[in-house]
Design a protein around this motif. Sequence first.
Motif, PDB file in Angstrom:
ATOM      1  N   UNK A   4       0.888  -1.234   0.072  1.00 21.75           N
ATOM      2  CA  UNK A   4       0.060  -0.129  -0.179  1.00 21.75           C
ATOM      3  C   UNK A   4       0.751   1.225  -0.083  1.00 21.75           C
ATOM      4  N   UNK A   5       2.030   1.183   0.910  1.00 19.64           N
ATOM      5  CA  UNK A   5       2.972   2.333   0.887  1.00 19.64           C
ATOM      6  C   UNK A   5       3.736   2.680  -0.467  1.00 19.64           C
ATOM      7  N   UNK A  10       4.060   5.492  -5.575  1.00 20.90           N
ATOM      8  CA  UNK A  10       4.365   5.424  -7.158  1.00 20.90           C
ATOM      9  C   UNK A  10       2.954   6.149  -7.893  1.00 20.90           C
ATOM     10  N   UNK A  11       1.942   6.283  -7.225  1.00 20.18           N
ATOM     11  CA  UNK A  11       0.871   6.966  -7.916  1.00 20.18           C
ATOM     12  C   UNK A  11       1.407   8.447  -8.043  1.00 20.18           C
ATOM     13  N   UNK A  12       2.130   8.810  -7.139  1.00 18.14           N
ATOM     14  CA  UNK A  12       2.606  10.418  -7.142  1.00 18.14           C
ATOM     15  C   UNK A  12       3.733  10.552  -8.078  1.00 18.14           C
ATOM     16  N   UNK A  34      13.718  12.337  -6.770  1.00 19.09           N
ATOM     17  CA  UNK A  34      12.498  11.343  -6.599  1.00 19.09           C
ATOM     18  C   UNK A  34      12.926  10.156  -5.786  1.00 19.09           C
ATOM     19  N   UNK A  35      14.008   9.483  -6.327  1.00 13.60           N
ATOM     20  CA  UNK A  35      14.451   8.216  -5.429  1.00 13.60           C
ATOM     21  C   UNK A  35      14.864   8.554  -4.099  1.00 13.60           C
ATOM     22  N   UNK A  36      15.492   9.586  -3.862  1.00 14.50           N
ATOM     23  CA  UNK A  36      15.862  10.042  -2.598  1.00 14.50           C
ATOM     24  C   UNK A  36      14.755  10.144  -1.639  1.00 14.50           C
TER      25      UNK A  36
END
Length: 311
Positions: A4-5, A10-12, A34-36
Motif C-alpha cells: 500500500x505504501x 508510485x501514484x505520485x 525522487x528516488x531520494x
Amino acid sequence: MDPVATEQFEAGRPRLASLAYRLLGSAADAEDTVQDAFLRWQAADRDRIEMPQAWLTKIVTNLCIDKLRSARTRHEHAAGVSLPEPLLHGDPMLGPADTFEQRESVSLAVLTLMEYLTPHERAVYVLREAFSYSHAEIAGILDITESASQQHLHRARRRVAARHRGDIVDNAGARRIVEAFLHAATSGETERLIALLTEDATGISDGAGLTERVLLFPTPKRLAAAARATLNPRNRKHRWVGGPIALHAGVVNGSPALIAVAGDQVAGLVVFEMREGKIASAYGVASPRRLGRLTTMWSQQGHNAPILESW
C-alpha cells in the motif's frame, strides 16, 4: 515496504518527477531526487503522515532547494554555458500542460531564466505557476510566511516576464518553422534568414558534440551567418556513430526544434523560442549527458519523415 505504501508513492511519482525537473532543469537529477524521496518515505513513520502527497511534495521541493544551493556554490566561478536538459513532446516528466503558464514554465527559455532566480524564488514560481499551489500551501512546504511567498513570486514573475514571452506551438507548426529555417539557411540569402528572426534574436549552444565549441550569437546577423555556415549544403555529409545524420522537426519543451538523428540516436538539436511568429532565440544542445532521456523517448515514439535525409 508494504504494498500500500509503495502504491501510494508510485501514484505520485510522475508529478514529483515533473516538479523536480522544473526546479532543477535536469531529468537525471529529477529522477535521483525522487528516488531520494522514496528512501525517506521508506524510513518515515508513515502512520503519522496524514497527507502523503503533501508530505512528499515538501520533501522533494526541499531536496531540490538543497541541490540548487549546492549547484549555485559550485558554479559561481564556472565558465561556459549551462543549458537545461531538453525533453521531447509527450514525455511525462514535462508534467501538467493545461494552461499557458504551465506550458511556459517548462520551456527551455524559462528554465534557463530560472538560473537567475534564488532557490526559493524558483520553488515558489514553480509551485504557483505550474502546480497552482496557494501561498498558504507554499508557505507550509518551504517553512516561510505567506507574505514571503508572495514576495518571492512577485520577484520571480518580474524577472521572467522582463526577458521572456514566447509562443507555444504544435507539431504541425513546428515543422513549418523548422522547414522555413532550413530552407532560408541553405538558400545562401542571409536577408531571407534574417527575416525569420526578431530584431533582438540571439542563439546559444552548449558547445558539445556537433558544435565543437561554445557559440554565442548576440545579433540576428551573426546568428544567421552561423546558421548558414553550419547548414551549408557542402557540409551536409556529416557522419555519426549511427551513420549519416537526418534532420527532423519536432516539439521540445513546447517549442519547435530541429533534431539531428543518426539511426535511433539523437546527436543534437536546436530549439527555437518563438515570439509573435518569429524566432527570438535558438538553443543548441549536443552534450550526450543532456540527450539520453530525449533519445530514449525519440526511439519509443513515432515521428514524421525527416526534412533532410542526409546532412
